[in-house]
Write a protein that holds these residues in place. Sequence first.
Motif, PDB file in Angstrom:
ATOM      1  N   LEU A  84       0.927  -1.185   0.028  1.00 20.43           N
ATOM      2  CA  LEU A  84      -0.079   0.074   0.058  1.00 20.43           C
ATOM      3  C   LEU A  84       0.781   1.363  -0.081  1.00 20.43           C
ATOM      4  O   LEU A  84       0.482   2.415  -0.742  1.00 20.43           O
ATOM      5  CB  LEU A  84      -1.035   0.239   1.248  1.00 20.43           C
ATOM      6  CG  LEU A  84      -1.862  -1.247   1.386  1.00 20.43           C
ATOM      7  CD1 LEU A  84      -2.748  -0.981   2.511  1.00 20.43           C
ATOM      8  CD2 LEU A  84      -3.042  -0.936   0.099  1.00 20.43           C
ATOM      9  N   VAL A  85       1.933   1.138   0.907  1.00 17.81           N
ATOM     10  CA  VAL A  85       2.824   2.367   0.739  1.00 17.81           C
ATOM     11  C   VAL A  85       3.499   2.532  -0.485  1.00 17.81           C
ATOM     12  O   VAL A  85       3.422   3.720  -0.988  1.00 17.81           O
ATOM     13  CB  VAL A  85       3.614   2.362   1.742  1.00 17.81           C
ATOM     14  CG1 VAL A  85       5.214   3.252   1.747  1.00 17.81           C
ATOM     15  CG2 VAL A  85       3.247   2.319   3.169  1.00 17.81           C
ATOM     16  N   GLN A  86       3.990   1.768  -1.318  1.00 23.86           N
ATOM     17  CA  GLN A  86       4.413   1.607  -2.684  1.00 23.86           C
ATOM     18  C   GLN A  86       3.363   2.227  -3.569  1.00 23.86           C
ATOM     19  O   GLN A  86       3.452   3.164  -4.361  1.00 23.86           O
ATOM     20  CB  GLN A  86       5.044   0.582  -3.152  1.00 23.86           C
ATOM     21  CG  GLN A  86       6.298   0.155  -2.385  1.00 23.86           C
ATOM     22  CD  GLN A  86       7.200  -0.680  -3.484  1.00 23.86           C
ATOM     23  OE1 GLN A  86       7.213  -0.602  -4.569  1.00 23.86           O
ATOM     24  NE2 GLN A  86       8.086  -1.723  -2.703  1.00 23.86           N
ATOM     25  N   ALA A  87       2.188   1.934  -3.583  1.00 24.42           N
ATOM     26  CA  ALA A  87       1.015   2.375  -4.171  1.00 24.42           C
ATOM     27  C   ALA A  87       0.608   3.804  -4.089  1.00 24.42           C
ATOM     28  O   ALA A  87       0.520   4.462  -5.058  1.00 24.42           O
ATOM     29  CB  ALA A  87      -0.204   1.590  -4.165  1.00 24.42           C
ATOM     30  N   LEU A  88       0.761   4.273  -2.742  1.00 25.33           N
ATOM     31  CA  LEU A  88       0.461   5.511  -2.446  1.00 25.33           C
ATOM     32  C   LEU A  88       1.692   6.605  -2.677  1.00 25.33           C
ATOM     33  O   LEU A  88       1.505   7.593  -3.041  1.00 25.33           O
ATOM     34  CB  LEU A  88       0.173   5.701  -0.979  1.00 25.33           C
ATOM     35  CG  LEU A  88      -0.925   5.065  -0.428  1.00 25.33           C
ATOM     36  CD1 LEU A  88      -1.019   5.045   1.035  1.00 25.33           C
ATOM     37  CD2 LEU A  88      -2.311   5.770  -0.930  1.00 25.33           C
ATOM     38  N   THR A  89       2.893   6.056  -2.663  1.00 27.39           N
ATOM     39  CA  THR A  89       3.927   6.855  -2.887  1.00 27.39           C
ATOM     40  C   THR A  89       4.683   6.791  -4.361  1.00 27.39           C
ATOM     41  O   THR A  89       4.615   7.726  -5.057  1.00 27.39           O
ATOM     42  CB  THR A  89       5.281   6.608  -1.972  1.00 27.39           C
ATOM     43  OG1 THR A  89       5.475   5.343  -1.965  1.00 27.39           O
ATOM     44  CG2 THR A  89       4.674   6.900  -0.669  1.00 27.39           C
ATOM     45  N   LEU A  90       5.246   5.667  -4.722  1.00 24.12           N
ATOM     46  CA  LEU A  90       5.922   5.784  -6.122  1.00 24.12           C
ATOM     47  C   LEU A  90       4.977   5.768  -7.219  1.00 24.12           C
ATOM     48  O   LEU A  90       5.252   6.146  -8.401  1.00 24.12           O
ATOM     49  CB  LEU A  90       6.777   4.170  -6.329  1.00 24.12           C
ATOM     50  CG  LEU A  90       7.797   4.123  -5.400  1.00 24.12           C
ATOM     51  CD1 LEU A  90       8.532   2.710  -5.730  1.00 24.12           C
ATOM     52  CD2 LEU A  90       8.967   5.148  -5.616  1.00 24.12           C
ATOM     53  N   GLY A  91       3.603   5.444  -7.024  1.00 28.34           N
ATOM     54  CA  GLY A  91       2.640   5.440  -7.937  1.00 28.34           C
ATOM     55  C   GLY A  91       1.920   6.644  -8.191  1.00 28.34           C
ATOM     56  O   GLY A  91       1.426   7.047  -9.430  1.00 28.34           O
ATOM     57  N   PHE A  92       1.998   7.443  -7.252  1.00 27.15           N
ATOM     58  CA  PHE A  92       1.401   8.807  -7.305  1.00 27.15           C
ATOM     59  C   PHE A  92       1.909   9.644  -8.361  1.00 27.15           C
ATOM     60  O   PHE A  92       0.917  10.345  -8.894  1.00 27.15           O
ATOM     61  CB  PHE A  92       1.703   9.451  -5.784  1.00 27.15           C
ATOM     62  CG  PHE A  92       0.970  10.959  -5.691  1.00 27.15           C
ATOM     63  CD1 PHE A  92      -0.510  10.980  -5.807  1.00 27.15           C
ATOM     64  CD2 PHE A  92       1.639  11.824  -5.505  1.00 27.15           C
ATOM     65  CE1 PHE A  92      -1.359  12.158  -5.646  1.00 27.15           C
ATOM     66  CE2 PHE A  92       1.208  13.243  -5.436  1.00 27.15           C
ATOM     67  CZ  PHE A  92      -0.655  13.259  -5.476  1.00 27.15           C
ATOM     68  N   PRO A  93       3.133   9.995  -8.544  1.00 22.85           N
ATOM     69  CA  PRO A  93       3.592  10.999  -9.658  1.00 22.85           C
ATOM     70  C   PRO A  93       3.071  10.498 -11.129  1.00 22.85           C
ATOM     71  O   PRO A  93       3.079  11.536 -11.997  1.00 22.85           O
ATOM     72  CB  PRO A  93       4.884  10.948  -9.689  1.00 22.85           C
ATOM     73  CG  PRO A  93       5.496  10.307  -8.249  1.00 22.85           C
ATOM     74  CD  PRO A  93       4.352   9.377  -7.729  1.00 22.85           C
ATOM     75  N   SER A  94       2.372   9.289 -11.115  1.00 20.61           N
ATOM     76  CA  SER A  94       2.117   8.916 -12.565  1.00 20.61           C
ATOM     77  C   SER A  94       0.567   9.714 -12.820  1.00 20.61           C
ATOM     78  O   SER A  94       0.360   9.860 -13.943  1.00 20.61           O
ATOM     79  CB  SER A  94       1.785   7.435 -12.512  1.00 20.61           C
ATOM     80  OG  SER A  94       0.807   7.042 -11.527  1.00 20.61           O
ATOM     81  N   CYS A  95       0.148  10.289 -11.889  1.00 23.68           N
ATOM     82  CA  CYS A  95      -1.317  11.063 -12.084  1.00 23.68           C
ATOM     83  C   CYS A  95      -1.164  12.342 -12.471  1.00 23.68           C
ATOM     84  O   CYS A  95      -2.134  13.136 -12.826  1.00 23.68           O
ATOM     85  CB  CYS A  95      -2.253  10.538 -10.949  1.00 23.68           C
ATOM     86  SG  CYS A  95      -1.795  11.777  -9.395  1.00 23.68           S
ATOM     87  N   ILE A  96      -0.048  13.038 -12.331  1.00 23.45           N
ATOM     88  CA  ILE A  96       0.177  14.480 -12.558  1.00 23.45           C
ATOM     89  C   ILE A  96      -0.093  14.851 -14.023  1.00 23.45           C
ATOM     90  O   ILE A  96      -0.465  15.869 -13.956  1.00 23.45           O
ATOM     91  CB  ILE A  96       1.653  14.672 -12.049  1.00 23.45           C
ATOM     92  CG1 ILE A  96       2.013  14.359 -10.613  1.00 23.45           C
ATOM     93  CG2 ILE A  96       1.807  16.377 -12.206  1.00 23.45           C
ATOM     94  CD1 ILE A  96       1.181  14.852  -9.624  1.00 23.45           C
TER      95      ILE A  96
END
Length: 486
Positions: free
Chosen positions: A29-41
């Motif tokens: 969940l932490v990786q989904a929230l952190t590393l995956g987040f910049p992809s939505c910018i």
Amino acid sequence: MTPGGGAVSLASKVQDQGWAWMVLIATVLVQALTLGFPSCIGVFFKDLQYDFQASNSETSWFPSIMTAVLHAGGPLCSILVKRFGCRTTVMLGGLLSGVGMVASAFSKSVSQLYITAGFITGLGSCFSFQASITVLGYYFIRRQALANALASTGVSIGLTLWPLISQYLLDEMGWRNTFLIFGGVLLNCCVCGAVMRPIPVELPAPSLNSCHGESAEGRHLSNGKSVHQGEHLRQSRFTACLQTLQNYLAFDIFFKNKGYQIYTIGVTWMVMGFVLPLIYLVPYAIFNGVEERKAALLISIIGFINIFMRPMAGLLSGLNVFTGRRIYLFSLAVMLNGLSNLICAISAEYSILVLYCMVYSVSMSVIGALIFQVLMDVVDRDRFSSALGLFTILESITILIGPPLAGLLVDVTGHFSYVFYASSFFMVSAALFMGLSFCTMEAKNKLIETQKPPPEDSSRGKYTEVPTELGPDKNGPPAVIYITSI
């Protein structure tokens, strides 16, 4: 019972079983929230440009800073982990991430986004991500490879869900309210961090105190009264600071280890183009008439394929046939990734973009699965953490400047397709550099081995004692000794 035996026994009961799997779920969940987040910018790119009247280059600094700080904050995160532990560091990262996004919702200029969403959220994501990976190493021993492979799927889940959620919220309530909600979502890293309770094992005490601490020698000298002793204390602290810096930034390995040098330079050059499609794909599709929701779905396609391909790539690289040759598999994936960008640049039809996402995601999965595994292959395991620190900092520099330069290219030419041509150039040139350099280095090493003289007799090349006469007792010492060869 030996001292600490109870702690070790308790640790063995939770490792690889029981609560360890809860920690693994929290890490996903932490990786989904952190590393995956910049992809939505990229979903917010056009809205931010319109509200702040900013150019492509100015707007792209925001995701660049976020991603660069996410990678470059590793050494600082390591210091916090040693001082406060993984659990506290993950929770601190979640708090910073949430506060950064909430503050960004009230930004009045794009430059304020650089600080709030870029620096603060990026630094918080770095703390949460890297500390969660560290604690996973304590909870899994025998099944560590499996745990890391499963944890890496968190990035893919984030890539899949973040763009879809972002586009829905953007359509419903605008980017400011969406950022406000994102702040609350990122606070869930604190919940995940609370799950990561420390294991009561005895760890070896560090050989040196931190730069702000005082060494044993320094404490002894502080009792003295002379100026010379004070100067010696300052030198001792300076030496401790240099040693601490050396522990986190392996400059000595960079200049002595040719393989590490080639790989670090190659990856640093590669990421200049690697991050560009994830930022500019959605604006490129919208610019060419694709509906906004369908454009956001493109990033989700990449993430969905990554969920399955990344663990498979990790298992594939673990086969014996790739032992010692992972760098060539990595270079091949980088080459494929660069060439796939040409598909996107040639045509902006939606079916072609979907095909591009499929090819891109396969190569991206291999790159993501191997990037740190290859680093482990070229450096000693006991120096991996310090080699990783320098590696990520150099990598973050090109991550920082790559998207703004691509945005400037769009502003000058007026065409997004040039971004994908530029990405292809960086990826292909990096692949050729790494593959050919390692091939040349191995050829030179083999040539040196073949040119070595054949092994000589043990009596040659050494000082040899040879008796010329033997006394009555044949087992006695020699009467005369001389040197036969050197």
